[in-house]
Each structure stands twice: as C-alpha cells, then as structure tokens.
Design an enzyme around this catalytic site. Structure first.
Site, PDB file in Angstrom:
ATOM      1  N   ASP A  97       0.858  -1.185   0.000  1.00  0.00           N
ATOM      2  CA  ASP A  97       0.000   0.000   0.000  1.00  0.00           C
ATOM      3  C   ASP A  97       0.894   1.235   0.000  1.00  0.00           C
ATOM      4  O   ASP A  97       1.624   1.483   0.960  1.00  0.00           O
ATOM      5  CB  ASP A  97      -0.871  -0.029   1.252  1.00  0.00           C
ATOM      6  CG  ASP A  97      -2.112   0.829   1.145  1.00  0.00           C
ATOM      7  OD1 ASP A  97      -2.064   1.844   0.431  1.00  0.00           O
ATOM      8  OD2 ASP A  97      -3.117   0.492   1.780  1.00  0.00           O
ATOM      9  N   ASP A 198      -2.930   4.702  -2.556  1.00  0.00           N
ATOM     10  CA  ASP A 198      -3.895   5.378  -1.691  1.00  0.00           C
ATOM     11  C   ASP A 198      -4.345   6.701  -2.308  1.00  0.00           C
ATOM     12  O   ASP A 198      -3.516   7.467  -2.816  1.00  0.00           O
ATOM     13  CB  ASP A 198      -3.215   5.621  -0.333  1.00  0.00           C
ATOM     14  CG  ASP A 198      -4.142   6.205   0.696  1.00  0.00           C
ATOM     15  OD1 ASP A 198      -5.130   5.535   1.054  1.00  0.00           O
ATOM     16  OD2 ASP A 198      -3.878   7.339   1.158  1.00  0.00           O
ATOM     17  N   GLU A 249      -6.965   3.619  -5.349  1.00  0.00           N
ATOM     18  CA  GLU A 249      -8.103   4.051  -4.540  1.00  0.00           C
ATOM     19  C   GLU A 249      -8.542   5.405  -5.078  1.00  0.00           C
ATOM     20  O   GLU A 249      -7.772   6.365  -5.054  1.00  0.00           O
ATOM     21  CB  GLU A 249      -7.718   4.169  -3.068  1.00  0.00           C
ATOM     22  CG  GLU A 249      -8.895   4.595  -2.208  1.00  0.00           C
ATOM     23  CD  GLU A 249      -8.510   5.047  -0.816  1.00  0.00           C
ATOM     24  OE1 GLU A 249      -9.353   4.945   0.095  1.00  0.00           O
ATOM     25  OE2 GLU A 249      -7.368   5.528  -0.626  1.00  0.00           O
ATOM     26  N   HIS A 323     -10.285  -1.402   5.481  1.00  0.00           N
ATOM     27  CA  HIS A 323      -9.921  -0.823   6.775  1.00  0.00           C
ATOM     28  C   HIS A 323     -10.595   0.519   7.033  1.00  0.00           C
ATOM     29  O   HIS A 323     -10.503   1.044   8.155  1.00  0.00           O
ATOM     30  CB  HIS A 323      -8.404  -0.652   6.852  1.00  0.00           C
ATOM     31  CG  HIS A 323      -7.886   0.291   5.810  1.00  0.00           C
ATOM     32  ND1 HIS A 323      -7.843  -0.018   4.469  1.00  0.00           N
ATOM     33  CD2 HIS A 323      -7.416   1.559   5.906  1.00  0.00           C
ATOM     34  CE1 HIS A 323      -7.370   1.015   3.795  1.00  0.00           C
ATOM     35  NE2 HIS A 323      -7.104   1.982   4.647  1.00  0.00           N
ATOM     36  N   ASP A 324     -11.238   1.091   6.024  1.00  0.00           N
ATOM     37  CA  ASP A 324     -11.922   2.379   6.179  1.00  0.00           C
ATOM     38  C   ASP A 324     -13.439   2.244   6.228  1.00  0.00           C
ATOM     39  O   ASP A 324     -14.145   3.253   6.260  1.00  0.00           O
ATOM     40  CB  ASP A 324     -11.567   3.309   5.011  1.00  0.00           C
ATOM     41  CG  ASP A 324     -10.179   3.900   5.120  1.00  0.00           C
ATOM     42  OD1 ASP A 324      -9.671   4.016   6.253  1.00  0.00           O
ATOM     43  OD2 ASP A 324      -9.590   4.231   4.072  1.00  0.00           O
TER      44      ASP A 324
END
Length: 553
Positions: A97, A198, A249, A323-324
C-alpha cells in the site's frame, strides 16, 4: 497463484490488527507469516498489506515518515523479505500500500522544507494566506477543519487534505515524481507483486480557489494532470512487468475518469476502487448521519459501474469491506438471526461480479461492527474529530456516539478473531492488551470454529474464490442487470462464449418472490447459502430471508 488478475482474489490485511507474535498488543509482520497457510487454504492469490513503513501512526501508518524502512513495531526488513519469499512458495503475491498523495510532517522531505530549503519546500504546497490572514482557500480537510496549516516562520500555510500531520505532495514538481518512481522500483526489486495506491486520484491539484458550494474537492479530485502522472508512473515502474497488479483508490471519482485509469490499453492501472456504492447510507456526501441504506440506489450504482466499465474495456476492484469501512454484515446484512445466511449472500453478490474481488480480514468469517459503548474505546482520528464536530453542531453526546458506532473506521480495525481464547487469539493471554478492544462476540465468531465447520462462512468464501478460477464466465463474462426495479432482489446474468451464469440474492430478512425471473432450463446450481434452497419454477423464484443462489449453463 493466478497471474491473470481477472481470475484472482486479493486478501487485505491491516497488520496492526491481524496477529501479534511478540506480545506487545500490536499485530506484526511475523504474524502475517504465521497465518500464510490460512490464506493459502482460503485460496487467495495476493495479500494487500496496509502500510507498515516508519510512521508516527497519527493515521495508522497512512502518514509515512520513511518509505524505505519498516516501522520497528511491525518488524524488520528481514521479516518483509521472508514474508515475500514464503508467500511466493505458497503461490501468494505480496501487494504493498503506497501513500503518495501526502507524507508525514516527520518525513525528511518536509523537515528540510521546514528548515527553509527551497528545493524541498517545492515538494509541498506552501501558499500565502489571504489579505486578511485567512487560509489560502476554504477547503475542508477530510478529517474535519480547514485543509491549510499556518507556519509562522514563513508566514505561509501548507496544504493537508487529511490530518494536519499529513502534508500533501506537489506532483507538479518533477523531482517529487522521480522520488516516487525510485520508491516503487525499490520494492519491485524486493519481489513485491502488486501495489495499491492510496487516494491516488487526488495527486494532481487544480487551481487554489475558494469553493463556494462545497468543501473544495472539485479542485483536487481527478485533477488536470492525473492521467499524465499515472501513465508516467506506469511507464517508469510497474508497467515494465506485465504481471504486477495495481489498483488505485479513487476518492469521489467519476466513472468517465475510471475508464482511463483502469482501461485495458490506457497504460495506467490494472483496476480501480470506487466508493459510490458505499455511500448509500450517507446523506448526499455526508457520512456522519444515520439514514437507512438505499437498496435501489445500491443496485443502480453497482450495475452502472459494472456495465459501463465493461463497455469501455476497463476493470473494477469489487468489494464491500476494507480498513476504512464498517463491517458489511452489520451494514447490509444481519448480525443476529441471519448472520451466516446474510454474510454468505453478500459474499456471493460480490464474488460473481465482473471484477477482481477483495476480501478484508475477518470478512470471510463474518466479523461484525464493534461493540464499543464509550467514545474512549475508539482510536480513529477521523471518528474522534467528528464526535466533537457533531456535538459542536448541536447533537447530544449520546447521539454523536451512536453515529460514530455505526460509521467509524474502527469497525473494521478490531483484532482478527482467530479462536475463542483470550483476546480472540490475536495475541496471547499473557501479552499486553491489544491496541484496540476485541469484539466481545469472538467466542461465537472466530476462524478456528469455522475451519472445523463445512457449512461455515469461511468454507463458503473458499468455494466462491475457487469458482472464479474454475468457471470462466465469472472471470471473463459480460454482465446484464436483472430485477432492476425489484424492492428486495439483487440479480444479474453473466455470459461468455456460450456459457451463462444467473445470480440472485434476497437482500432482506423476509421471504420474497421474483415473478419475472429467467427460465433455468438446462442450468445447474453451482452454489447457494441454504442447504434446502428453494427451487425456481416456471420463471418464478421464492427466496428465503437473505437467500442467494447461483445457476450455471
């Protein structure tokens, strides 16, 4: 391991909450190594690890201080090298990531900028305030408050779209782009087989002007040079190896931009994450409210992205959790009576779509939202900020807490529930307490019990992952929405070279009928979440609560 990403499944790990081997209450890289056989048994092809680089952890590692070194709380470079090698032995590629929109204010680049070095100041967005001393623009930080921080030494502000300790990088500066290319090549040389970028569609900023109608995102989302910069990154790094998987993302993106981000021949990324389908329980773009999920809107958004991306030969990452996000079985399913059925149904809907499925740790065992009763139990900076913001807007503390309980990112960050021992097996009974509380339902919801149960959610996900490899229509087929106006049914048809797949799912905890269903002559049932599932008859389906069925010809 499938090197064709259309047949692959990615498993996301949040290392801090996955498995703790050194008893400090934090998950670590050796914990990931320890659980590789579990992931091999599940059948996944890639593991995406959220950041474990050196970081002050103000945003749980998404504030990177050093891209080349491992945060000691997670392990060492030797641990990373062993993880890559052991994953390869099991046919599992490692996917890292990379956070390149911003760096921690403790990063060497920012520290040199703050010393006044003009070379490094141009790595960031330092701007004079308005004539009255106000910030350069009225843009809002994603975590609340203004997106500019004043630096008295320079009488200037720097831009931070996220936390004040996360300074945005200036991608218009070629030196920044060269440094980022060096980082990607470094990890490629280590054997990393994939990258998740990200909020990458925020890297090209537009004009710095006040936003009279909103929060400023129109000036920095899918910006003027975004495709140029992604293509350059592709050409200079991962594009030199056709087998490296990449996913971007995409925050608040448009589908038109994603045709290019993830087009088969555009030379940018393998696929994209978009989040529009996970805003159906928002009010407009506002997350911190309590409104019921809009099922019709959910279907409309998913089908639009499925069909239009297919028309433009572009590829989606398909997912419910990360995770969000809150846990999907709590969000769109049923934590109680139909926990197992709804978890399996939600998995079926995603895994049979056109796109590469992503499984977030614990999703495959039906982990639920937190059971936290006090705001002091939450750790997420976004949640804590908005708990205060909501009260400043006039909500009571109890109402603000209820909203945080439903929407907090911490819902996806509680420790992985491995077994029914102390701390759910995340760490040992004699260790330091986990960094965040364990969900109290772990004696019932855990991996060990599901590995022993042939009818478990884990075993069902295992079958879904295997079907994508075995049945080409799932990996390669076109998609046609079905039952678009039905108030309870989510259904679609996949077709490929004479092969056909019908997927139907009841999204609610009550039986429903679908009267205009397709004729299933010549089909066989591939999978379903009830052992005694209803049999469609003469174009009519009766689906039990949260029932799903997949038929193939």
């Amino acid at each position: 391991m499938s090197t064709d990403f259309r047949k692959s499944t990615v498993y996301q790990i949040y290392p801090k909450s996955f498995c703790d081997t050194n008893k400090d209450g934090l998950g670590d890289l050796r914990g990931v190594i320890k659980k590789l056989d579990y992931m091999k048994e599940l059948g996944v092809d890639y593991i995406w690890l959220t950041p474990f680089f050196v970081s002050p952890q103000n945003d749980n590692g998404y504030d990177v201080e050093d891209y080349y070194n491992i945060d000691p709380r997670y392990g060492t470079m030797e641990d990373v090298e062993e993880l890559i090698a052991e994953g390869k032995k099991r046919g599992i590629g490692l996917m890292f990531d990379m956070v390149f929109n911003h760096v921690s204010t403790r990063h060497e680049w920012f520290r040199k900028a703050m010393e006044g070095d003009p070379y490094y100041k141009d790595f960031f967005f330092f701007r004079k305030g308005k004539d009255d001393g106000a910030p350069p623009t009225n843009w809002e930080s994603k975590f609340g408050g203004n997106a500019w921080e004043y630096v008295e030494k320079f009488d200037e502000y720097y831009l931070h779209l996220f936390d004040v300790t996360q300074a945005d990088l200036n991608w218009d500066n070629e030196n920044v782009r060269r440094e980022i290319q060096k980082i990607v090549r470094f990890w490629m040389d280590k054997g990393v087989r994939g990258f998740r970028f990200d909020v990458v569609n925020l890297i090209s900023k537009g004009v710095f002007e006040d936003d009279q109608t909103g929060d400023g995102r129109k000036y920095y989302t899918d910006g003027p040079n975004i495709h140029k910069y992604l293509k350059e990154l592709h050409d200079m790094t991962f594009g030199t190896d056709a087998e490296i998987l990449t996913v971007g993302e995409m925050s608040s993106t448009s589908i038109e931009n994603c045709y290019q981000y993830a087009g088969a021949d555009t030379g940018e990324l393998s696929m994209v994450f978009s989040f529009h389908h996970l805003k159906v329980d928002f009010m407009g773009n506002e997350k911190w409210v309590l409104v019921p999920a809009d099922f019709a809107k959910l279907k409309k958004i998913i089908f639009e992205w499925q069909t239009k991306m297919a028309e433009h030969n572009a590829w989606n990452a398909v997912f419910w959790c990360n995770h969000d996000q809150p846990r999907v079985v709590s969000r769109f399913g049923d934590e109680g009576r139909y926990w197992k059925e709804s978890a399996k149904m939600l998995g079926t809907v995603i895994h049979c779509l056109r796109g590469t499925p992503y499984v977030y740790q614990g999703e495959e065992i039906g982990m639920t939202n937190t059971d936290f009763a006090e705001i002091s139990q939450f750790k997420d900076v976004e949640s804590l900020n908005h708990y205060e913001i909501l009260q400043n807007k006039g909500l009571s503390a109890s109402d603000a807490l209820r909203i945080v309980q439903i929407h907090s990112r911490d819902n996806g960050r509680t420790p992985m529930q491995w077994d029914d021992s102390a701390y759910a097996g995340f760490t040992s009974a004699d260790s330091k307490k986990p960094w965040i509380g364990v969900n109290g339902n772990y004696p019932r919801v855990n991996a060990a019990s599901q590995l022993a149960d042939p009818d478990s959610i884990f075993r069902y996900y295992q079958k879904l992952i295997a079907l994508r490899k075995e049945v080409d229509v799932i990996a390669f087929g076109d998609i046609e929405p079905l039952a678009e106006s039905h108030p309870s049914v989510f259904a679609y048809r996949r077709t490929y070279e004479g092969h056909e797949l019908i997927v139907a799912a009841n999204f609610y905890g009550r039986e429903c009928s679908w009267k205009s269903a397709p004729d299933l002559s010549g089909f066989k049932k591939l999978i379903g979440n009830y052992s005694e599932g209803s049999v469609p008859y003469n174009g009519k389906w009766t689906l039990k609560p949260y029932e799903t069925q997949v038929w193939y010809k």
